[in-house]
Enzyme design. Structure first.
Site, PDB file in Angstrom:
ATOM      1  N   GLY A   1     -40.036  29.553 -65.650  1.00 24.04           N
ATOM      2  CA  GLY A   1     -39.467  28.755 -66.757  1.00 24.04           C
ATOM      3  C   GLY A   1     -38.108  28.516 -67.174  1.00 24.04           C
TER       4      GLY A   1
ATOM      5  N   ASP B   1     -36.750  21.379 -58.815  1.00 25.05           N
ATOM      6  CA  ASP B   1     -36.014  22.462 -58.144  1.00 25.05           C
ATOM      7  C   ASP B   1     -36.950  23.183 -57.427  1.00 25.05           C
ATOM      8  OD1 ASP B   1     -33.781  23.808 -57.702  1.00 25.05           O
ATOM      9  OD2 ASP B   1     -34.416  25.617 -58.825  1.00 25.05           O
TER      10      ASP B   1
ATOM     11  N   LYS C   1     -32.925  20.980 -50.862  1.00 29.23           N
ATOM     12  CA  LYS C   1     -32.742  21.995 -50.055  1.00 29.23           C
ATOM     13  C   LYS C   1     -32.507  21.658 -48.599  1.00 29.23           C
ATOM     14  CE  LYS C   1     -35.283  23.875 -53.894  1.00 29.23           C
ATOM     15  NZ  LYS C   1     -34.040  24.371 -54.696  1.00 29.23           N
TER      16      LYS C   1
END
Length: 344
Positions: A215, A270, A300
């Site tokens: 979170g 992400d 990434k």
């Protein structure tokens, strides 16, 4: 023929790919040489700091974090601190920049000088003030950079707007807060400091966070006033669930995308996935964004075929978005952060 020199900073591990990126996009390169652990000097026939800043904004360049126009380079072990101040003063007078400057002093690698970074800033600031300059750490339109490397000290003078970052060497320093739930928060927090992703969207609007657990990014978004839908089959930190406007949907990003017809002002991602998969997820998610909505994703890349992976990802993203910003931030690790604006 006289050449132009620009000092740039980048992540230490990214030096080889950063060099390849510069050689790919700067046609008049004479030399690119590494001068410190996180710094290099680009020497070119015509290309200067403004040209490189423009390339970075147009997103061929993603690895430079900070740029400055080199006006002097010398052996700091032989010259000492007084030479720094004299060189800065001379550079300012030659550049005719006025009397208000921001002074930034930073290090790149292990150095042997016998004064601290704070001593250097205080000494240079004091002498420049005595010579009529108004000196600040940030906020001026012109920045004076002094970078100490293992062998030399490099002095640069240029407009702050061409520096890419208002932090010395692009080293954005963030402190862990008691409320922080993950290190990943630093990446989004840094992005908000270096690029105005809120511009053009409702800061009290709706946000979607893919792969939200535990979170961290949700907490940052909720703290900025967004009503945030956190999508992840895993658990969120209890403190995040208590924040106003946070809704946890226990499912995968793919399931949410197939089942949802909500519309968002901002979507962030992400998740740990390959750049091409992450890019395709964002393209598929464009239908959930309002017109001219913003998306943020981290690509990434790892350490192999980095530029090729970025090229492929940008080609995929270009089907639905304008790429407004792409950079390897200080808090990125073998990844870059990309800001996208959905077509109207």
């Amino acid at each position: 023929m006289a050449t132009r020199k620009t000092l740039l900073s980048m992540a230490a591990d990214s030096w080889p790919v950063a060099k390849d990126e510069l050689l790919r996009h700067v046609e008049d390169v004479v030399e690119v040489r590494r001068v410190g652990e996180e710094s290099a000097v680009l020497e070119a026939e015509r290309t200067g700091v403004r040209d490189l800043a423009l390339l970075a904004r147009r997103v061929p360049l993603v690895f430079p974090r900070h740029l400055t126009d080199v006006v002097a380079e010398y052996d700091h072990a032989a010259e000492g601190l007084e030479a720094v101040v004299d060189l800065v003063d001379s550079a300012l007078r030659e550049q005719a920049v006025g009397d208000e400057v921001s002074l930034q002093i930073w290090l790149s690698g292990k150095t042997s000088y016998k004064f601290s970074q704070q001593d250097a800033w205080a000494g240079a600031s004091r002498v420049l003030s005595e010579r009529g300059y108004s000196v600040t750490r940030a906020g001026g339109s012109v920045v004076v950079s002094v970078c100490f490397t293992p062998k030399t000290a490099i002095v640069g003078v240029n407009r702050v707007s061409d520096s890419l970052s208002s932090w010395p060497g692009g080293e954005v320093r963030l402190s862990k807060s008691p409320e922080q739930v993950s290190r990943a928060e630093f990446k989004l927090e840094e992005l908000f400091k270096v690029f105005p992703i809120d511009e053009g969207i409702d800061p009290k609007g709706a946000a979607l966070d893919y792969g939200a657990a535990p979170g961290g990014w949700t907490r940052i978004l909720a703290g900025r006033g967004y009503r945030t839908t956190a999508v992840d089959p895993g658990d969120l930190d209890a403190r995040v669930l208590e924040l106003p406007g946070v809704v946890h949907v226990r499912t995968t990003a793919g399931n949410f995308l197939r089942e949802s017809d909500e519309r968002f002002d901002l979507i962030v991602n992400d998740m740990k996935m390959s750049p091409d998969r992450s890019s395709r997820l964002m393209v598929d998610s464009a239908r959930l964004l309002k017109s001219f909505g913003v998306a943020v994703t981290t690509l990434k890349t790892g350490s192999h075929r980095v530029l090729e992976q970025i090229d492929e990802a940008f080609a995929i993203l270009g089907a639905e978005y304008d790429i407004e910003f792409a950079r390897q931030l200080r808090h990125n690790r073998n990844e870059i952060t990309v800001v996208l604006r959905r077509f109207g």
